[in-house]
Design a protein around this motif. Structure first.
Motif, PDB file in Angstrom:
ATOM      1  N   ALA A 195      35.458 -12.899 -37.976  1.00 13.64           N
ATOM      2  CA  ALA A 195      34.627 -12.737 -36.892  1.00 13.64           C
ATOM      3  C   ALA A 195      35.374 -13.255 -35.639  1.00 13.64           C
ATOM      4  CB  ALA A 195      33.532 -12.844 -36.957  1.00 13.64           C
ATOM      5  N   GLU A 241      33.944 -15.809 -30.294  1.00 10.39           N
ATOM      6  CA  GLU A 241      33.019 -15.507 -29.288  1.00 10.39           C
ATOM      7  C   GLU A 241      31.912 -14.881 -29.846  1.00 10.39           C
ATOM      8  OE1 GLU A 241      36.204 -12.073 -28.879  1.00 10.39           O
ATOM      9  OE2 GLU A 241      36.064 -14.324 -29.191  1.00 10.39           O
ATOM     10  N   GLU A 242      32.024 -14.072 -31.063  1.00  9.74           N
ATOM     11  CA  GLU A 242      30.664 -13.468 -31.541  1.00  9.74           C
ATOM     12  C   GLU A 242      29.740 -14.640 -32.333  1.00  9.74           C
ATOM     13  OE1 GLU A 242      31.627 -10.422 -34.455  1.00  9.74           O
ATOM     14  OE2 GLU A 242      32.763  -9.064 -32.827  1.00  9.74           O
ATOM     15  N   ILE A 243      30.152 -15.628 -32.629  1.00  8.06           N
ATOM     16  CA  ILE A 243      29.480 -16.459 -33.074  1.00  8.06           C
ATOM     17  C   ILE A 243      28.893 -17.617 -32.480  1.00  8.06           C
ATOM     18  CG2 ILE A 243      29.815 -18.464 -35.177  1.00  8.06           C
ATOM     19  CD1 ILE A 243      31.871 -16.660 -36.241  1.00  8.06           C
ATOM     20  N   ASP A 244      27.784 -17.562 -32.589  1.00 12.78           N
ATOM     21  CA  ASP A 244      26.952 -18.548 -31.702  1.00 12.78           C
ATOM     22  C   ASP A 244      25.970 -19.349 -32.627  1.00 12.78           C
ATOM     23  OD1 ASP A 244      25.706 -20.258 -29.928  1.00 12.78           O
ATOM     24  OD2 ASP A 244      25.041 -18.617 -28.684  1.00 12.78           O
ATOM     25  N   TYR A 258      26.694 -11.519 -38.437  1.00 12.65           N
ATOM     26  CA  TYR A 258      27.876 -11.289 -37.992  1.00 12.65           C
ATOM     27  C   TYR A 258      28.783 -10.679 -39.002  1.00 12.65           C
ATOM     28  CZ  TYR A 258      26.461 -15.753 -35.675  1.00 12.65           C
ATOM     29  OH  TYR A 258      25.732 -16.420 -34.722  1.00 12.65           O
ATOM     30  N   SER A 274      31.327  -8.787 -39.053  1.00 11.32           N
ATOM     31  CA  SER A 274      32.785  -8.921 -39.212  1.00 11.32           C
ATOM     32  C   SER A 274      33.393 -10.336 -39.805  1.00 11.32           C
ATOM     33  CB  SER A 274      33.512  -8.681 -37.766  1.00 11.32           C
ATOM     34  OG  SER A 274      33.052  -9.630 -37.112  1.00 11.32           O
TER      35      SER A 274
END
Length: 223
Positions: free
Chosen positions: A61, A64-67, A218, A220
């Protein structure tokens, strides 16, 4: 502090002390001459799901998609799963604070990898007012840190396996307080750790539920 608040604080201290004491003992018994994150370097008989092995390039992933800061511990694990594997009285206890991650990993290589994580969240689950507890840690790990960790795990007392499609490593041992298990699993770029009281079977089920939640959040994620 209210009476209820005091009881929750006491519960947190009790279960956290049990997990931390066992983990610190594990870290302390690792020979200084060994690069492995365990007290022994005996090779596993299982095939090692090493991130550096030949094969198709890993997908992962976008960072920037992971928070992870946006997640709550209850987003990672269903209470019903925790209770089915750990006991009907099991519950979420507390999220680890920024200074409470030290000493919870099984060995110095894993401890170092955790300090290199770009994001992390840690959670305590267990039975209040007892030594029965386990931690769930999810960390975003740079590829170089993962490679160093999995190389050490591949020649240690950990056993290589798969949880779904995720490369994983397990280590079960009988401690002074009972059966104690560490599970490390990877859904690139995330590293999932379940560490504490319980058997390989129960901790693998818990790890699988965490991985399932993360892949829903997430889609991906890689392996």
């Amino acid at each position: 502090m209210s009476r209820a608040g005091g009881q929750m604080a006491a519960s947190r201290i009790s279960v956290w002390a049990g997990v931390a004491a066992l983990s610190v003992a594990l870290v302390g018994c690792t020979p200084a001459s060994q690069p492995d994150p365990t007290p022994s370097a005996s090779a596993s008989t299982e095939p090692s799901p090493d991130a550096t092995s030949d094969g198709p390039p890993m997908t992962e992933a976008p960072a920037e998609e992971i928070d992870l800061d946006a997640l709550a511990c209850t987003d990672l694990l269903d209470l019903a799963v925790a209770q089915a594997q750990f006991g009907a009285d099991a519950q979420f206890i507390a999220e680890l604070g920024p200074t409470e991650f030290a000493g919870i990993m099984a060995g110095p290589v894993a401890e170092t990898a955790l300090t290199q994580a770009t994001q992390k969240i840690g959670c305590i689950w267990g039975i209040p007012q007892s030594d029965g507890a386990f931690t769930v840690v999810v960390a975003a790990l740079p590829q170089a840190s993962r490679d160093t960790l999995t190389t050490a795990l591949g020649t240690s007392v950990f056993t290589g396996t798969l949880i779904g499609t995720a490369p994983a490593y397990t280590w079960e041992r009988d401690d002074a307080l009972g059966m104690f298990t560490t599970v490390y699993a990877f859904a690139s770029p995330l590293w999932v750790t379940v560490n504490g009281a319980g058997t390989t079977s129960s901790q693998t089920e818990i790890t699988g539920d965490v991985l399932s939640h993360l892949r829903t959040l997430y889609p991906s994620l890689g392996d």
